[in-house]
Design a protein around this motif. Structure first.
Motif, short mmCIF file in Angstrom:
data_model
loop_
_atom_site.label_atom_id
_atom_site.label_comp_id
_atom_site.label_asym_id
_atom_site.label_seq_id
_atom_site.Cartn_x
_atom_site.Cartn_y
_atom_site.Cartn_z
N LYS B 49 44.86 16.52 74.33
CA LYS B 49 44.48 15.93 73.04
C LYS B 49 43.00 16.13 72.77
O LYS B 49 42.59 16.50 71.68
N LYS B 50 42.21 15.91 73.81
CA LYS B 50 40.79 16.09 73.61
C LYS B 50 40.49 17.55 73.28
O LYS B 50 39.66 17.85 72.42
N ALA B 51 41.18 18.42 73.97
CA ALA B 51 40.97 19.84 73.69
C ALA B 51 41.33 20.17 72.25
O ALA B 51 40.66 20.97 71.60
N ALA B 52 42.38 19.52 71.78
CA ALA B 52 42.79 19.79 70.40
C ALA B 52 41.69 19.37 69.43
O ALA B 52 41.33 20.11 68.51
N TYR B 53 41.16 18.17 69.64
CA TYR B 53 40.13 17.70 68.71
C TYR B 53 38.87 18.54 68.79
O TYR B 53 38.26 18.86 67.78
N VAL B 54 38.50 18.88 70.00
CA VAL B 54 37.27 19.67 70.14
C VAL B 54 37.43 21.03 69.50
O VAL B 54 36.53 21.51 68.79
N SER B 55 38.58 21.64 69.74
CA SER B 55 38.77 22.96 69.15
C SER B 55 38.84 22.87 67.64
O SER B 55 38.35 23.76 66.93
N MET B 56 39.41 21.79 67.14
CA MET B 56 39.46 21.64 65.69
C MET B 56 38.05 21.48 65.13
O MET B 56 37.70 22.05 64.10
N ALA B 57 37.25 20.69 65.83
CA ALA B 57 35.88 20.51 65.35
C ALA B 57 35.12 21.82 65.36
O ALA B 57 34.35 22.11 64.44
N SER B 70 29.76 14.79 65.01
CA SER B 70 29.84 13.57 65.81
C SER B 70 30.98 13.67 66.82
O SER B 70 30.87 13.13 67.92
N LEU B 71 32.05 14.37 66.48
CA LEU B 71 33.14 14.56 67.45
C LEU B 71 32.64 15.31 68.67
O LEU B 71 32.92 14.93 69.80
N LEU B 72 31.91 16.39 68.41
CA LEU B 72 31.42 17.18 69.52
C LEU B 72 30.42 16.40 70.35
O LEU B 72 30.38 16.52 71.58
N ARG B 110 37.87 0.70 56.59
CA ARG B 110 38.90 1.28 57.46
C ARG B 110 38.75 2.79 57.57
O ARG B 110 38.98 3.38 58.63
N LEU B 111 38.36 3.37 56.47
CA LEU B 111 38.16 4.82 56.49
C LEU B 111 37.04 5.19 57.46
O LEU B 111 37.13 6.19 58.18
N ARG B 112 36.02 4.39 57.45
CA ARG B 112 34.91 4.67 58.35
C ARG B 112 35.35 4.62 59.80
O ARG B 112 34.85 5.36 60.64
N ASN B 113 36.27 3.71 60.09
CA ASN B 113 36.72 3.62 61.47
C ASN B 113 37.56 4.82 61.85
O ASN B 113 37.57 5.22 63.01
N LEU B 114 38.24 5.38 60.89
CA LEU B 114 39.15 6.48 61.21
C LEU B 114 38.41 7.81 61.38
O LEU B 114 38.64 8.52 62.34
N VAL B 115 37.58 8.10 60.42
CA VAL B 115 36.92 9.40 60.43
C VAL B 115 35.76 9.35 61.41
O VAL B 115 34.94 8.43 61.35
N PRO B 116 35.67 10.32 62.30
CA PRO B 116 34.56 10.29 63.27
C PRO B 116 33.22 10.42 62.56
O PRO B 116 33.05 11.25 61.69
N GLY B 117 32.31 9.59 62.99
CA GLY B 117 30.99 9.64 62.39
C GLY B 117 30.92 8.95 61.06
O GLY B 117 29.98 9.14 60.31
#
Lengths: 354, 154
Positions: B49-57, B70-72, B110-117
């Motif tokens: 999962k982490k790999a997925a997010y990182v690659s997406m970023a 911020s994800l990276l 709530r949106l702020r909590n969802l979206v990274p950064g």
């Protein structure tokens, strides 16, 4: 002739051509030569006006000038002329140029005396559209936009007085993004202090982006009210994140070990991802990277004399995708099956093995 | 796509860019865990999962977009060898607290909590980032779905 003489004297006293008294005097004296007198009032500046034309309207302006000059003697300026003259002339150069050409007075006349002069109808009918265009669609021409921006302050007051009905916002949200300054036209009946203006600009920005999000999220068009739309958007984001988690669980289940062989994946994905999306160059870029990496790992293995780790077989599925998938499962068992199975290994790999 | 008139730019690369990044990250996973691969499902799932997010970023634009940046940064903070990020940019968002506080927007919490950064953005910027984030997420989901379909036994 007297008119012109009088104006010749007056023009010296009158400074800019936008001064109301000069026009009022014109009106008072105004008899036959309404248009020509108007044109002669500030001769230099009238000429300047006539020369100051939009490139898009240049052709029409010349025709209109000819028409006006020819027709000028026929009409008589109407009483409400001064009301118009006082207000429209000072406001905008673009408007003024059009007024000089067609003369808003002619427009006024047109409304009062229908079909007075046939030649004028065509030219003056475009005047209201032009002035409306200038006011309502600021992005039309560069010069008019520039002028509007320059005279924004004046326009606010003037427009409130004159054109109450056609008051539209001159600034659209798109303009907001392009221009360094925010030019907002105050709506009729709304406050004009800077705070509320900034507030309104900000609200419009947010609304524009909300519309963008609405288009993105399926099923958000029908919902009314921003709170519900926001809820829908949040649900959508959450569902996407949950989908990512589910798919990663499934991926982990499909491959019992985290030994993703890049090449097996590529080979197996050849069919599924190659629906026009995987470009050949992207794959070529990736492959050399993988080649060097696995060679290094082979070197490491040879030096350390470790038993063959299950994930050090990069070229299994090179040419046989179906076999490659099964090969992944059997890897840990022994080398022999792989040696037999791999019909064509990379030459480097073969060398190392032997 | 009918977004030609939009001055707000939310363009997203093609599907193969995402696929490429994901596969590269996965192969990095492989080389990272040399031998002692624990067969616990949870660990593996988390890593994937982490790999997925990182690659997406990375695919979405690296450090150009705020959420990916911020994800990276989050991923690099855990001393993950997977994510190499230049330490020059230690901050994800420049200190603009004076911007955020006076402008209150309780609905976007709530949106702020969802979206990274999302905690450090103005509301309008937050919505831009959300749009881009949604596009990238859906692209990543498509790629992963294809992978799973391709790899699962028929």
């Amino acid at each position: 002739m007297d008119l012109t003489g009088a104006f010749g004297a007056r023009s010296a006293a009158v400074g800019p051509c936008r001064e109301p008294p000069g026009l009022e005097s014109l009106h008072i004296g105004g008899g036959d030569g309404g248009f020509t007198a108007l044109l002669e009032l500030p001769p230099t500046q009238a000429v300047e006006l006539l020369h100051f034309t939009d490139p898009s309207l240049s052709s029409s302006s010349q025709a209109a000038a000819a028409a006006v000059a020819g027709i000028g003697l026929d009409v008589s300026p109407p009483p409400p002329l001064h009301a118009y003259g006082a207000l429209t002339f000072p406001s905008n150069e673009a408007l003024m140029e059009r007024a000089a050409r067609f003369s808003v007075m002619a427009n006024e006349q047109q409304q009062q005396q229908n079909g007075n002069v046939s030649g004028e109808t065509t030219t003056t009918s475009s005047v209201p559209s032009n002035s409306d265009r200038v006011k309502t669609e600021p992005g039309e021409t560069d010069s008019s936009q520039r002028l509007e921006n320059n005279r924004c302050g004046k326009r606010k007051e003037l427009d409130k007085k004159v054109k109450g009905s056609t008051k539209k916002k001159s600034k659209s949200s798109e303009e907001n993004e392009k221009l360094p300054y925010v030019h907002v036209r105050a709506r009729r009946g709304q406050a004009t202090d800077s705070h509320s203006l900034a507030e309104r600009a900000r609200r419009e920005k947010i609304n524009a982006r909300m519309k963008l999000l609405q288009e993105l999220v399926p099923g958000c068009d029908k919902i009314q009210g921003t709170a519900l739309v926001l809820d829908e958007i949040i649900n959508h984001v959450q569902s996407l994140q949950r989908q990512v988690e589910m798919l990663s669980m499934r991926l982990a289940a499909v491959n019992p070990r985290i030994d993703f062989n890049f090449d097996t994946l590529l080979a197996s994905e050849n069919g599924s991802l190659m629906d026009g999306s995987f470009s050949g160059t992207a794959m070529q870029l990736a492959w050399p990277h993988q080649v060097t990496e696995t060679e290094q790992s082979f070197h490491h293995r040879q030096l350390q004399q470790l038993p063959l780790p299950p994930q050090q077989w990069p070229y299994d599925g090179l040419n046989q995708p179906a076999w490659g998938r099964e090969g992944d499962q059997d890897q840990g068992n022994g080398h022999s099956s792989l040696m037999v199975g791999s019909a064509s290994l990379h030459p480097n790999q073969v060398k190392m093995e032997l | 796509m009918g977004s030609g008139n939009n001055p707000i730019y939310t363009g997203v690369p093609e599907k193969d860019v995402f696929a490429l990044h994901f596969l590269q990250t996965l192969s990095n996973l492989r080389t990272q865990i040399p031998f002692s691969s624990p067969d616990k499902t949870k660990d593996r799932v988390k890593k994937i999962k982490k790999a997925a997010y990182v690659s997406m970023a990375r695919a979405a634009g690296g450090t150009n977009r705020l959420w990916s940046r911020s994800l990276l940064h989050q991923a690099a903070k855990r001393n993950n060898k997977n994510v190499r990020l230049s330490r020059r940019r230690k901050r994800v968002t420049w200190p603009r607290r004076n911007r955020r506080d006076p402008v209150e927007e309780p609905a976007a919490e709530r949106l702020r909590n969802l979206v990274p950064g999302g905690g450090a953005m103005e509301t309008s910027k937050l919505m831009e980032e959300t749009a881009h984030y949604i596009k990238c997420l859906s692209m990543q989901v498509k790629v992963m779905q294809c992978l799973v379909d391709g790899l699962s036994p028929k």
